[in-house]
Structure formats: structure tokens, C-alpha cells
Design a protein around this motif. Structure first.
Motif, PDB file in Angstrom:
ATOM      1  N   VAL A  78       0.829  -1.208   0.000  1.00  0.00           N
ATOM      2  CA  VAL A  78       0.000   0.000   0.000  1.00  0.00           C
ATOM      3  C   VAL A  78       0.864   1.259   0.000  1.00  0.00           C
ATOM      4  N   ALA A  79       1.800   1.346   0.924  1.00  0.00           N
ATOM      5  CA  ALA A  79       2.678   2.523   1.041  1.00  0.00           C
ATOM      6  C   ALA A  79       4.092   2.102   0.647  1.00  0.00           C
ATOM      7  N   VAL A  80       4.310   1.980  -0.646  1.00  0.00           N
ATOM      8  CA  VAL A  80       5.536   1.383  -1.176  1.00  0.00           C
ATOM      9  C   VAL A  80       6.795   2.205  -0.906  1.00  0.00           C
ATOM     10  N   ASN A  81       6.646   3.493  -0.665  1.00  0.00           N
ATOM     11  CA  ASN A  81       7.807   4.341  -0.413  1.00  0.00           C
ATOM     12  C   ASN A  81       8.107   4.504   1.066  1.00  0.00           C
ATOM     13  N   THR A  82       7.271   3.944   1.914  1.00  0.00           N
ATOM     14  CA  THR A  82       7.442   4.071   3.359  1.00  0.00           C
ATOM     15  C   THR A  82       7.886   2.765   3.998  1.00  0.00           C
ATOM     16  N   PHE A  83       7.302   1.653   3.583  1.00  0.00           N
ATOM     17  CA  PHE A  83       7.575   0.365   4.225  1.00  0.00           C
ATOM     18  C   PHE A  83       8.316  -0.578   3.294  1.00  0.00           C
ATOM     19  N   VAL A  84       9.215  -1.354   3.871  1.00  0.00           N
ATOM     20  CA  VAL A  84       9.876  -2.451   3.159  1.00  0.00           C
ATOM     21  C   VAL A  84       9.824  -3.678   4.065  1.00  0.00           C
ATOM     22  N   ILE A  85      10.006  -4.827   3.459  1.00  0.00           N
ATOM     23  CA  ILE A  85      10.129  -6.055   4.230  1.00  0.00           C
ATOM     24  C   ILE A  85      11.619  -6.261   4.467  1.00  0.00           C
ATOM     25  N   GLU A  86      11.998  -6.288   5.718  1.00  0.00           N
ATOM     26  CA  GLU A  86      13.399  -6.443   6.092  1.00  0.00           C
ATOM     27  C   GLU A  86      13.889  -7.786   5.585  1.00  0.00           C
ATOM     28  N   GLN A  87      15.011  -7.776   4.901  1.00  0.00           N
ATOM     29  CA  GLN A  87      15.492  -8.931   4.150  1.00  0.00           C
ATOM     30  C   GLN A  87      15.798 -10.154   5.014  1.00  0.00           C
ATOM     31  N   ASN A  88      16.400  -9.980   6.162  1.00  0.00           N
ATOM     32  CA  ASN A  88      16.814 -11.123   6.976  1.00  0.00           C
ATOM     33  C   ASN A  88      15.713 -11.663   7.878  1.00  0.00           C
ATOM     34  N   LEU A  89      14.828 -10.789   8.364  1.00  0.00           N
ATOM     35  CA  LEU A  89      13.804 -11.221   9.307  1.00  0.00           C
ATOM     36  C   LEU A  89      12.444 -11.441   8.666  1.00  0.00           C
ATOM     37  N   GLY A  90      12.204 -10.841   7.493  1.00  0.00           N
ATOM     38  CA  GLY A  90      10.912 -10.997   6.829  1.00  0.00           C
ATOM     39  C   GLY A  90       9.810 -10.180   7.464  1.00  0.00           C
ATOM     40  N   ARG A  91      10.178  -9.154   8.214  1.00  0.00           N
ATOM     41  CA  ARG A  91       9.202  -8.300   8.905  1.00  0.00           C
ATOM     42  C   ARG A  91       9.219  -6.906   8.297  1.00  0.00           C
ATOM     43  N   SER A  92       8.109  -6.215   8.424  1.00  0.00           N
ATOM     44  CA  SER A  92       7.990  -4.875   7.866  1.00  0.00           C
ATOM     45  C   SER A  92       8.816  -3.879   8.671  1.00  0.00           C
ATOM     46  N   ARG A  93       9.290  -2.836   7.969  1.00  0.00           N
ATOM     47  CA  ARG A  93      10.040  -1.768   8.622  1.00  0.00           C
ATOM     48  C   ARG A  93       9.732  -0.465   7.899  1.00  0.00           C
ATOM     49  N   ALA A  94       9.535   0.601   8.658  1.00  0.00           N
ATOM     50  CA  ALA A  94       9.345   1.935   8.075  1.00  0.00           C
ATOM     51  C   ALA A  94      10.729   2.499   7.771  1.00  0.00           C
ATOM     52  N   ILE A  95      10.972   2.773   6.491  1.00  0.00           N
ATOM     53  CA  ILE A  95      12.302   3.264   6.119  1.00  0.00           C
ATOM     54  C   ILE A  95      12.308   4.744   5.782  1.00  0.00           C
ATOM     55  N   ARG A  96      11.137   5.321   5.485  1.00  0.00           N
ATOM     56  CA  ARG A  96      11.049   6.747   5.164  1.00  0.00           C
ATOM     57  C   ARG A  96       9.792   7.317   5.781  1.00  0.00           C
ATOM     58  N   GLN A  97       9.941   8.393   6.520  1.00  0.00           N
ATOM     59  CA  GLN A  97       8.786   9.051   7.106  1.00  0.00           C
ATOM     60  C   GLN A  97       8.072   9.928   6.089  1.00  0.00           C
ATOM     61  N   ASP A  98       8.764  10.292   5.029  1.00  0.00           N
ATOM     62  CA  ASP A  98       8.190  11.199   4.031  1.00  0.00           C
ATOM     63  C   ASP A  98       7.927  10.502   2.708  1.00  0.00           C
ATOM     64  N   GLY A  99       7.940   9.188   2.697  1.00  0.00           N
ATOM     65  CA  GLY A  99       7.823   8.454   1.447  1.00  0.00           C
ATOM     66  C   GLY A  99       6.454   8.520   0.801  1.00  0.00           C
ATOM     67  N   ASP A 100       5.404   8.509   1.599  1.00  0.00           N
ATOM     68  CA  ASP A 100       4.033   8.523   1.089  1.00  0.00           C
ATOM     69  C   ASP A 100       3.214   9.548   1.863  1.00  0.00           C
ATOM     70  N   SER A 101       2.047   9.852   1.340  1.00  0.00           N
ATOM     71  CA  SER A 101       1.168  10.806   2.016  1.00  0.00           C
ATOM     72  C   SER A 101       0.658  10.211   3.327  1.00  0.00           C
ATOM     73  N   THR A 102       0.221  11.078   4.208  1.00  0.00           N
ATOM     74  CA  THR A 102      -0.339  10.630   5.486  1.00  0.00           C
ATOM     75  C   THR A 102      -1.521   9.700   5.250  1.00  0.00           C
ATOM     76  N   GLU A 103      -2.344  10.007   4.265  1.00  0.00           N
ATOM     77  CA  GLU A 103      -3.517   9.181   3.964  1.00  0.00           C
ATOM     78  C   GLU A 103      -3.106   7.787   3.499  1.00  0.00           C
ATOM     79  N   CYS A 104      -2.080   7.719   2.676  1.00  0.00           N
ATOM     80  CA  CYS A 104      -1.598   6.434   2.171  1.00  0.00           C
ATOM     81  C   CYS A 104      -1.011   5.602   3.314  1.00  0.00           C
ATOM     82  N   ILE A 105      -0.237   6.226   4.184  1.00  0.00           N
ATOM     83  CA  ILE A 105       0.330   5.510   5.333  1.00  0.00           C
ATOM     84  C   ILE A 105      -0.778   5.038   6.259  1.00  0.00           C
ATOM     85  N   GLN A 106      -1.796   5.880   6.462  1.00  0.00           N
ATOM     86  CA  GLN A 106      -2.913   5.468   7.318  1.00  0.00           C
ATOM     87  C   GLN A 106      -3.641   4.274   6.709  1.00  0.00           C
TER      88      GLN A 106
END
Length: 132
Positions: A58-86
Motif C-alpha cells: 500500500v505505502a511502497v515508499n514508506t515500508f519495506v520487508i526487512e530482508q533477513n527477518l521478513g518483517r515490515s520496517r518503516a524506512i522513510r517518514q516522508d515516502g508517502d502521504s499521510t492518507e496512504c500511510i494510514q
């Protein structure tokens, strides 16, 4: 009409424009892409995350799946709009994504480093293997 280089269409005008010498004090929290400053930051509780990947779709510029653990991580606070992150937060089936104060990010990151997380999909150390 004058022959001033500041006329429209003359590319040399860019080299003769005044440079704004007023320095704006930066805090490091300004969004690069978004415009207005957010009041909160987004945080993923990786210990709770199940690696469903919904947020990263959904928020492709904010979240990534951490490569070693397979868990989500927020990598950019400004990557997507507030609505998209919500929307990404709302899609999370285990409610592991939260809005937090910017001041809390360093404390939360330190807490995350203290946790021992196993990659998703590996058996828990408390589980015994079945015998065939």
C-alpha cells in the motif's frame, strides 16, 4: 522590448538570478516529498509483525520487508502521504504499525535492538520437533 537576459525563454537568465542567502534552520524532520510537516512518525513493532506485506504493497515508499527477518520496517517518514500511510496501517491484520512522536523514534529503535527476533518462518526454540 529590451534585450535583457531575464526575458522568458533565455536560458542564461538562470545564471544571473539572485541567490537567496537566507538560511533556513533544518531539524532533519522535514519531509522531502510531501509538503507540510507531519506531527507524528510511523513505527512498526517488528516483534508483533507477521510479515504479511500488506503495508509495503500500500505505502511502497514508506515500508519495506526487512530482508533477513521478513518483517515490515518503516524506512522513510516522508515516502508517502499521510492518507496512504494510514491506509497501510488500517490493512495490518495484527495492528503492529503505529503513529508515534518523532522524539520517541530513537528510544523505540534502541528497544528494537535489544529484542532477539527470529526470522519469520523459522520454528520457535521452545517447540520440539515431531518424530516421524
Amino acid at each position: 522590448m529590451s534585450d535583457s537576459p531575464l526575458q522568458f525563454g533565455d536560458p542564461s537568465a538562470a545564471f544571473q538570478a539572485c541567490i537567496n542567502t537566507n538560511r533556513i534552520e533544518r531539524t532533519g524532520l522535514e519531509p522531502i516529498l510531501g509538503g507540510k510537516l507531519r506531527q507524528k512518525a510511523v513505527w512498526v513493532d517488528e516483534a508483533t509483525c507477521i510479515g504479511c506485506r500488506y503495508c509495503s504493497h500500500v505505502a511502497v515508499n514508506t515500508f519495506v520487508i526487512e530482508q533477513n527477518l521478513g518483517r515490515s520496517r518503516a524506512i522513510r517518514q516522508d515516502g508517502d502521504s499521510t492518507e496512504c500511510i494510514q491506509e497501510a496501517i488500517d490493512t495490518c491484520p495484527v495492528d503492529c504499525i503505529h503513529w508515534v512522536d518523532y522524539a520517541d523514534l530513537s528510544r523505540l529503535a534502541a528497544q528494537l535492538k535489544e529484542q532477539e527476533l527470529l526470522p519469520i518462518g523459522f520454528p520457535s526454540p521452545a517447540r520440539k520437533k515431531r518424530k516421524s
